[in-house]
Every structure is written in C-alpha cells, then in structure tokens.
Design a protein around this motif. Structure first.
Motif, PDB file in Angstrom:
ATOM      1  N   THR A   1       0.832  -1.200   0.000  1.00  0.00           N
ATOM      2  CA  THR A   1       0.000   0.000   0.000  1.00  0.00           C
ATOM      3  C   THR A   1       0.869   1.254   0.000  1.00  0.00           C
ATOM      4  O   THR A   1       0.558   2.243  -0.673  1.00  0.00           O
ATOM      5  CB  THR A   1      -0.936   0.006   1.218  1.00  0.00           C
ATOM      6  OG1 THR A   1      -1.625  -1.233   1.261  1.00  0.00           O
ATOM      7  CG2 THR A   1      -1.919   1.140   1.141  1.00  0.00           C
TER       8      THR A   1
ATOM      9  N   GLY B   1       0.859   3.925  -2.756  1.00  0.00           N
ATOM     10  CA  GLY B   1       0.572   5.289  -2.353  1.00  0.00           C
ATOM     11  C   GLY B   1       1.571   6.268  -2.935  1.00  0.00           C
ATOM     12  O   GLY B   1       1.200   7.324  -3.449  1.00  0.00           O
TER      13      GLY B   1
ATOM     14  N   TRP C   1      -1.906   0.995  -7.622  1.00  0.00           N
ATOM     15  CA  TRP C   1      -1.828   2.438  -7.398  1.00  0.00           C
ATOM     16  C   TRP C   1      -2.820   3.253  -8.218  1.00  0.00           C
ATOM     17  O   TRP C   1      -3.045   4.432  -7.944  1.00  0.00           O
ATOM     18  CB  TRP C   1      -0.425   2.947  -7.702  1.00  0.00           C
ATOM     19  CG  TRP C   1       0.041   2.620  -9.091  1.00  0.00           C
ATOM     20  CD1 TRP C   1       0.664   1.468  -9.477  1.00  0.00           C
ATOM     21  CD2 TRP C   1      -0.074   3.429 -10.251  1.00  0.00           C
ATOM     22  NE1 TRP C   1       0.935   1.507 -10.815  1.00  0.00           N
ATOM     23  CE2 TRP C   1       0.492   2.703 -11.319  1.00  0.00           C
ATOM     24  CE3 TRP C   1      -0.597   4.695 -10.506  1.00  0.00           C
ATOM     25  CZ2 TRP C   1       0.543   3.196 -12.619  1.00  0.00           C
ATOM     26  CZ3 TRP C   1      -0.555   5.180 -11.802  1.00  0.00           C
ATOM     27  CH2 TRP C   1       0.015   4.436 -12.838  1.00  0.00           C
TER      28      TRP C   1
ATOM     29  N   ALA D   1      -5.746   5.107  -6.455  1.00  0.00           N
ATOM     30  CA  ALA D   1      -5.232   6.206  -5.630  1.00  0.00           C
ATOM     31  C   ALA D   1      -4.829   7.391  -6.509  1.00  0.00           C
ATOM     32  O   ALA D   1      -5.115   8.546  -6.188  1.00  0.00           O
ATOM     33  CB  ALA D   1      -4.056   5.724  -4.802  1.00  0.00           C
TER      34      ALA D   1
ATOM     35  N   LEU E   1      -6.366   4.740   0.419  1.00  0.00           N
ATOM     36  CA  LEU E   1      -5.259   3.897   0.874  1.00  0.00           C
ATOM     37  C   LEU E   1      -5.692   2.954   1.999  1.00  0.00           C
ATOM     38  O   LEU E   1      -5.286   1.788   2.024  1.00  0.00           O
ATOM     39  CB  LEU E   1      -4.088   4.757   1.359  1.00  0.00           C
ATOM     40  CG  LEU E   1      -3.258   5.461   0.294  1.00  0.00           C
ATOM     41  CD1 LEU E   1      -1.969   5.969   0.897  1.00  0.00           C
ATOM     42  CD2 LEU E   1      -2.953   4.551  -0.881  1.00  0.00           C
ATOM     43  N   THR E   2      -6.523   3.461   2.923  1.00  0.00           N
ATOM     44  CA  THR E   2      -6.991   2.594   4.010  1.00  0.00           C
ATOM     45  C   THR E   2      -7.783   1.419   3.454  1.00  0.00           C
ATOM     46  O   THR E   2      -7.600   0.273   3.870  1.00  0.00           O
ATOM     47  CB  THR E   2      -7.886   3.389   4.985  1.00  0.00           C
ATOM     48  OG1 THR E   2      -7.365   4.689   5.131  1.00  0.00           O
ATOM     49  CG2 THR E   2      -7.973   2.706   6.314  1.00  0.00           C
TER      50      THR E   2
END
Lengths: 302, 308
Positions: A107, A111, A176, A179, A226-227
């Motif tokens: 992650t 990110g 990714w 995000a 992201l969480t």
C-alpha cells in the motif's frame, strides 16, 4: 467541504480559542464514532500480533509432529492441529506478520506512485495529464488479480525465496491506479481555489504550491482510498498465496493455510476456518476504519 | 456522439497495446535463455537450438517479438501448452462453462442488489437500511479465498444443500452454490451504488412531478426513479467483470468447475507459462472490449456524458 474552517468555527463551542482544521474537525467526529473505535482496537490487536506474535502464543509454528495430525483443541493448541500436526493457533498468529507486512508495504508503494502520478497529472494538466492518465488507463486495463498472477510468478527469485518481496512489488505496482485517479481529481479541484491563486501571486514556486498549499487540502480522499486498499491488498496476498504464486516455502500465511486445509476440510474444519476468520476480521477492520475515516473527512457522503 | 465514439476507440486501441505490451514484457523480458529453461538440465544440441530460435524468432529484437506475439494472438493462434495441448482448443472447451457461471452470478447479484438497494434507499436510516448496509460491509470484508472454501464446507458438505463439487455434469443446480459465491464478490458494491443513486433521485424534481400527477408511490419508485438510478450501476459492470474474472479463478478451482479459471489455476500451479500468458492475454482483451461497450452504452443512456 468548500469551507470547512467556517463550519468548524460555527460549530466550535464558545470559549475554545482557534477554529479547528479539517483534520481536527474529522478527529472531533471520529472520536464519537463507535465503529471507528471498534475497528481501531481490532487493527491494533492485529498489529500487535504481527509485531510480537510470541505475546499470543508460546508454541513454535514450525514444530509439527505427525502424531498430532487433525487432533482437536488440546493443551496449548487452542484451535487444534492441522494435517501435518502443526499447531493451528500458533501458525495463524505467526501468519499475521506476513499478511500485515505485505499489506502495508504494497500500500505504501502504491501510495507513493499514486501520489506522484495524481499530483503531477492534476497540477500540470494539459499534455502531462494526458500522458499520465493514459498510463493509468493502461495499468487499469489489466484485471488486478490476473496481472498479479502473471507478475508475481515472474518477479519471485526461484528456490529459497519466500515471495514476500515479489508479492509486495506486484501488488504495489498494480494497485496504485485508483489512488492516482482520486488524487488527480482532488488536486484539480483544489488547484482552482482562491488561496492557491493568492499563494501564486505572492510568488510561491510550483513545488511549494503543490506540497504546501494543494497537497494538504486534497489528501483526505487519497488517505481514505489507501486505508481501503490496505484491506484489499491483504486479501489479494491471501488469494495469490492460495493460488500458489504468493508466499511460499517456509513462509507462513493465511492464504497458504487455507489452501493446505481445503482438501481436508471434511475431516478437520478447524485448520480451514480459523485462518479464514482471522483474514476476514483483519480485512473487515481496515474496511470499517476506511469507511469511518471517509465519513469524518467527507460529511457529504453520509 | 460520433466524436465521442471515435475518441473512446482511439483511447481503447492505445490501452489495448499498452496493456498487452506490459503483460508481454513482464512475462518474456530478461529471460536468460528460454531454450535452456525449456529443456531443464539437459544439454541442448546446436541444431535443436537453431530450430527453436528460428521457430520462436528468438534472434530478433524485442519489438518484433512483440509483433509476432500480437499477430498470433489476434489470429486466434495461442500456441501449445508445455504438455503439448492446443491452447485455443482448451479455451474453446472451457469458456462456455465460465460464461454460464458468470452469467448466473451477474443475474443473481443484479436482482439482489437492485431490489435490496431500492428497499434500503426508501427506508433510509431505518433498521432495514442499517441491517442491509452492515451486511454489505460484511460481504466486502469476505475475500473470495475465505468465502468459497467455507461455503463449500458449510453448504456443500455439512448441510448438503448443494453438490460440493461440480466436476462431472455442469448443470444449473451444480453451478448454483459457486454462482452465489461469485455473486457475493460484486453484489455489495452494486447494492451500495444503487442505494446512493436512488436516494439522490428520490429528491429530484421529476419525482415530485410524478407524485403530483397522482401516480402510485410504487410506480414512481420502481419505474421513474429506478430507470434513472440504474445508469451509474451500469458502469459498474465493466469494473465488476475484472472482479468476476479473479473470482472465477478461485471459485472454479475450489468447486472443480473445468472452466477458464480452473485451467488458468492449473496452469499457474504447473508453471505452464504459455498457457498462463495465452489465457491472461485473452481475458485482458475481453475486459477491455467489455469496458469499451459499457462506456458507449453509458454515453447512450445518459446524454450529459458526451458533452464533458
């Protein structure tokens, strides 16, 4: 969310000096959210289990005796033994570290890539945006797990490798895109705000504008993504391990445990059910946390 | 509309070549010596090496190798597996089962998601709504690797409601449990999107007009509101397809359904490179084409999209 400070000021109790920031406002909401606390406690327990598995079990996950095969819960082994006579509880607890490690690192990687792509595409716009957005489209054109299956097998370094690095890289390099898209759209909307124009007129350079002014005001949705991604990546690691292209060899992982136990489920359900429960609870904790954080940062969605 | 279609097609072509190129590059790039890898420990004679190099164009550059791979792919020639079976034939044999399974899953998920989503939206904030939302959260948290084996254990073996495996005869009944498992991977998101968009539409002016005309609440909700609320749900189909593909990979493996996912999982397990790459490439193409169709459908349904 156009002017959170105003709302915060209006809501702030008289006597408290300065208005709350967006994060402070979100924290004010989160503190009273029961789901947030429940999921945080669960996440903390899982993290503790990953960092110090010996707090939870003193049994050695690698000490297996075939004479214990499929024995029920007894003595120290809370969940019984699997088909090789290994302590299911000890293996499940020790499996946490690999899942969490892969989940967090992949992650983090996703990110960083997503932040760079999203920030650059959103800030510069025009040709840069067109090129970067097509790059996102290309990675998005590969179904996540299918891509992961191909890449993970390619990246792992043969015999003796436990696959942690390969799986982390694979998941990070494929995950990714969501995000980056979220980051891009929030940067685009933050860029046209008055305070950015004001800062630019005061002579702020592009880097200062991006990181001091735009980023803090557009990062909330990105953090939420992201969480949620964390939970999804933990699940993806288990799926890859289940299919045999994830963690392997000596590595202990919930996905490997599920794959091993599935054939013997009729004889002994414990070795299948317990890693499943741990995996589902961990993913659930991260998803609930992500949901709670999103509600706090974006009250419109409620 | 025409300009929109042309622009989408151009984007799709770019994405198509980009995605297949990435898959190709990661699969075949920086291999030390593919011929030696094929032969294992055995020494390879010079003539065999020359023949294989000739056959697989190994002496040519990376880009022209990609060209050969693409032209084979587009003409339906996927080569043979490591055990010598024709990959195209394998695929032709496998896909009807996967199609049947995924269609069942899609229909199940759509019916459940739309009904429960509308219900949940009408009674927003009520016990039913909260219950449904909590349930979708639970479904979202259940990875398919957990759900498939546990469902097989509980409903297939312990309770015996459904056959635990479906290897011999593929029928509606044997595919029921796998289809339910597969449906759960997409139903939660669909339901939440339906709920959100119905909630939004219930406040719209045209709903007030319809009510004022004296239409029954049922007709207003299930005809006027639903028709407009389904537009965002349709875009999900494209995304869902990717989820369904990965879901089918695990589900078919668990329930022994000899479909595309099952063969792919076997290929992964046996480290059968040609089979994995062939299958994945085809699935990537299917994924891209379906996403293109969904995009065009979306533009046709909602005229506002074209003018963005």
């Amino acid at each position: 969310m156009s002017d959170p400070n105003l709302i915060a000021m209006a809501e702030a109790p008289a006597g408290s000096g300065r208005p709350r920031s967006l994060a402070g406002d979100a924290w004010h909401d989160l503190r009273r959210n029961k789901i947030f606390w429940a999921s945080s406690v669960l996440v903390l327990v899982v993290l503790l289990m990953a960092l110090a598995p010996s707090l939870f079990t003193s049994a050695d996950p690698a000490a297996c005796a075939l004479s214990n095969k499929h024995k029920g819960p007894a003595g120290g082994a809370l969940f019984g033994y699997d088909f090789q006579g290994c302590d299911v509880f000890a293996r499940t607890v020790h499996g946490t570290r690999n899942s969490i490690e892969v989940g967090f690192l992949s992650t983090l990687l996703a990110g960083v890539i997503g932040l760079c792509f999203g920030l650059a595409a959103g800030y510069y716009g025009g040709a840069v945006d067109a090129v970067l957005s097509r790059g996102i489209d290309i990675v998005l054109g590969i179904p996540f797990l299918l891509g992961a299956v191909v890449f993970s097998g390619r990246l792992s370094a043969g015999e003796g490798d436990d696959g942690v690095t390969a799986v982390t890289l694979t998941l990070g390099l494929l995950a990714w895109t969501s995000a980056a898209r979220v980051m891009r759209s929030s940067v685009v909307s933050a860029k046209s705000q008055d305070y950015v124009a004001a800062a630019r007129m005061l002579g702020a350079g592009p880097l200062r504008l991006m990181f001091r002014h735009i980023l803090p005001n557009s990062i909330a949705p990105f953090i939420v993504v992201l969480t949620l991604m964390l939970g999804a990546n933990i699940a993806a690691e288990a799926t890859l391990s289940y299919l045999g292209v994830g963690l392997k060899g000596e590595a202990i992982s919930w996905g490997v445990q599920i794959a091993d136990a599935q054939g013997q489920a009729r004889v002994a359900a414990g070795p299948l059910v317990w890693p499943s429960v741990f995996l589902a609870a961990t993913v659930l904790a991260f998803i609930m946390l992500g949901d709670a954080v999103r509600d706090a940062f974006d009250p419109k969605l409620r | 509309m025409f300009r929109y279609i042309v622009r989408r097609l151009l984007q799709m072509i770019l994405t198509f070549f980009g995605a297949t190129f990435v898959v190709f590059a990661l699969m075949f790039a920086n291999q030390d010596d593919p011929i030696q890898a094929l032969a294992g420990e055995k020494p390879v004679s010079a003539s065999l090496r020359a023949a294989l190099t000739e056959r697989y164009h190994l002496d040519e550059g990376f880009l022209s190798q990609y060209w050969y791979y693409m032209s084979n792919l587009l003409t339906g020639d996927l080569g043979v597996t490591l055990t010598g079976r024709d990959i195209s034939a394998l695929l032709a044999e496998a896909w009807p089962r996967t199609l049947q399974l995924s269609l069942m899953a899609i229909v199940l998920a759509a019916v459940l998601a739309v009904t429960a989503g509308v219900w949940s939206a009408i009674r927003r904030g009520g016990a039913l709504d909260n219950g449904i939302l909590a349930f979708t959260l639970l479904l979202l948290a259940m990875p398919i690797v957990v759900l498939a084996p546990v469902a097989q254990l509980v409903f297939g073996m312990e309770l015996g409601w459904f056959p635990a495996t479906a290897s011999r005869e593929i029928s509606f009944y044997t595919l029921m449990l796998p289809a339910i498992v597969l449906a759960t991977t997409v139903v939660a998101t669909q339901l939440r999107v339906t709920r959100t968009s119905v909630v939004e539409n219930l406040r719209a002016d045209y709903v007030r007009t319809a009510r004022a005309k004296g239409l029954t609440p049922r007709r207003v909700t299930w005809v006027h509101v639903l028709r407009n609320s389904l537009i965002p749900v349709i875009t999900l189909i494209g995304v869902d397809l990717g989820t369904l593909m990965s879901g089918a990979l695990v589900t078919e493996e668990v329930f022994n359904i000899p479909g595309v996912g099952f063969n792919l999982a076997r290929g992964i397990r046996n480290e059968d490179g040609p089979l994995v790459v062939g299958f994945v490439s085809i699935l990537v193409i299917v994924f891209l084409v379906v996403n293109l169709i969904v995009d065009l459908l979306y533009a046709a349904l909602d005229p506002r999209i074209r003018y963005e």
